[in-house]
Scaffold this motif. Structure first.
Motif, PDB file in Angstrom:
ATOM      1  N   UNK A   1      38.431  45.535  44.806  1.00 10.21           N
ATOM      2  CA  UNK A   1      39.502  45.370  45.761  1.00 10.21           C
ATOM      3  C   UNK A   1      39.937  43.935  46.001  1.00 10.21           C
ATOM      4  N   UNK A   2      39.387  42.990  45.236  1.00 11.20           N
ATOM      5  CA  UNK A   2      39.720  41.587  45.463  1.00 11.20           C
ATOM      6  C   UNK A   2      41.108  41.254  44.904  1.00 11.20           C
ATOM      7  N   UNK A   3      41.795  40.345  45.624  1.00 16.27           N
ATOM      8  CA  UNK A   3      43.050  39.798  45.107  1.00 16.27           C
ATOM      9  C   UNK A   3      42.724  38.693  44.109  1.00 16.27           C
ATOM     10  N   UNK A   4      43.769  38.227  43.423  1.00 19.58           N
ATOM     11  CA  UNK A   4      43.570  37.157  42.450  1.00 19.58           C
ATOM     12  C   UNK A   4      43.040  35.893  43.126  1.00 19.58           C
TER      13      UNK A   4
ATOM     14  N   UNK B   1      39.405  36.286  43.869  1.00 21.01           N
ATOM     15  CA  UNK B   1      38.591  36.133  42.658  1.00 21.01           C
ATOM     16  C   UNK B   1      38.394  34.661  42.311  1.00 21.01           C
ATOM     17  N   UNK B   2      39.476  33.868  42.463  1.00 22.41           N
ATOM     18  CA  UNK B   2      39.367  32.434  42.175  1.00 22.41           C
ATOM     19  C   UNK B   2      38.372  31.781  43.129  1.00 22.41           C
TER      20      UNK B   2
ATOM     21  N   UNK C   1      30.719  30.736  43.077  1.00 22.59           N
ATOM     22  CA  UNK C   1      29.630  30.988  42.139  1.00 22.59           C
ATOM     23  C   UNK C   1      29.289  29.719  41.353  1.00 22.59           C
ATOM     24  N   UNK C   2      30.329  29.000  40.913  1.00 21.76           N
ATOM     25  CA  UNK C   2      30.102  27.739  40.186  1.00 21.76           C
ATOM     26  C   UNK C   2      29.403  26.720  41.092  1.00 21.76           C
TER      27      UNK C   2
END
Length: 333
Positions: A162-165, A168-169, A175-176
């Motif tokens: 359900x995440x938008x773009x 996600x970014x 995460x990085x």
């Protein structure tokens, strides 16, 4: 009336725990990590790289405690994941010093090889006990480390459907950032800032302990000792060790000591890499009477010429140690 154990029943439980039931994944990881750590400690090139520290630290700070918890708490209802991880660190901090304390009272002492062997034996024993105790339990009662649940939870948190773009970014950036923070922490631990430079120099008795030094010796008789040098100078160094016998007198009136005689009896060199300690056996043989002190001088790379004698030579050494003793003729033995 006590009945003797049934061998068939005992073998049946052992066969079930180790052959019918699969080896549990977390215990496999512990064993594999321990094996890689041993390679990092003893394999050339690896034992001088940051890989050694990276793999050895968990063997000291986490793995002994985790293997102990695995042996004592085989059921899933005993402890949850957070409790097991927290107790693993705490129990490791307790177990490792106790093993070191026990080694201190053995002929092997607190050195790299005895510590590695003792820790490895302890972890392997706990892994076997943990496998056995889990293996004889019913499937629904056994503890299983939730590898798949952790991976699935991380995937859902960072990359849910359900995440938008934009989300996600942000998740990728987060995460990085986490991976970078962990990598920096590992680098700081594995490649620490250069600290104080120093060299250890020590003499041990015949049982490789700081005791039982010869205080009454006889000419021509062999007396076993051990000479140790630890290099913490952040570079490889070739050391020179000189052994002298001395006759030193003390004047209580002016509180001064005078060297009446100082004779060289042994000289040896050894090259030691940084962060390594070498302990060598040494046999002291009194050359004659008239001496009351054994002087051990350590030089690092620069050794003064033979014209530098007595107290000037002691002062020119990098480290010096001595043993007070009385030397008697062989016939008085």
């Amino acid at each position: 009336m006590n009945s003797s154990p049934d061998p068939e029943k005992i073998w049946g439980t052992i066969n079930k725990a180790f052959f019918e039931v699969r080896i549990f994944p977390d215990l496999k990881v512990i064993f594999l990590w321990l094996f890689i750590s041993l390679c990092a400690i003893y394999v050339p090139f690896l034992n001088t790289s940051p890989i050694r520290t990276l793999f050895a630290l968990p063997v000291i700070l986490f793995i002994p405690g985790y293997s102990l918890i695995a042996a004592f708490f085989p059921q899933k209802s005993d402890l949850d994941l957070i409790e097991r991880i927290a107790l693993s660190f705490g129990m490791s901090i307790a177990v490792v010093p106790l093993i070191g304390l026990a080694l201190n009272y053995t002929p092997w002492g607190i050195r790299l090889d005895p510590i590695v062997i003792s820790l490895s034996a302890f972890v392997l024993a706990m892994i076997l006990i943990g496998q056995y105790r889990r293996g004889i339990l019913p499937d629904e009662e056994r503890y299983e480390f939730p590898f798949s649940q952790i991976i699935e939870s991380v995937r859902d948190d960072f990359f849910s459907d359900g995440q938008t773009r934009f989300d996600r970014i942000l998740s990728i950036i987060l995460l990085i950032s986490i991976i970078t923070a962990i990598s920096v922490t590992i680098f700081v631990i594995a490649v620490p800032k250069e600290g104080e430079k120093f060299t250890e120099f020590f003499i041990l008795g015949e049982n490789q302990m700081a005791a039982d030094y010869p205080s009454k010796v006889f000419v021509g008789v062999q007396y076993p000792l051990f000479i140790g040098v630890g290099n913490h100078e952040y570079r490889n160094i070739t050391y020179t060790i000189e052994t002298h016998v001395m006759n030193m007198t003390f004047n209580p009136e002016d509180n001064t000591s005078t060297i009446m005689a100082m004779d060289l009896i042994d000289k040896d060199t050894l090259t030691i890499p940084h962060n390594e300690t070498i302990t060598r056996p040494y046999t002291f043989i009194p050359p004659g009477t008239g001496y009351n002190r054994i002087e051990f001088l350590l030089f690092n790379e620069s050794v003064p010429n033979e014209t530098i004698k007595n107290m000037d030579r002691i002062n020119a050494s990098y480290r010096d140690l001595h043993l007070w003793t009385q030397i008697y003729p062989a016939e008085k033995r």
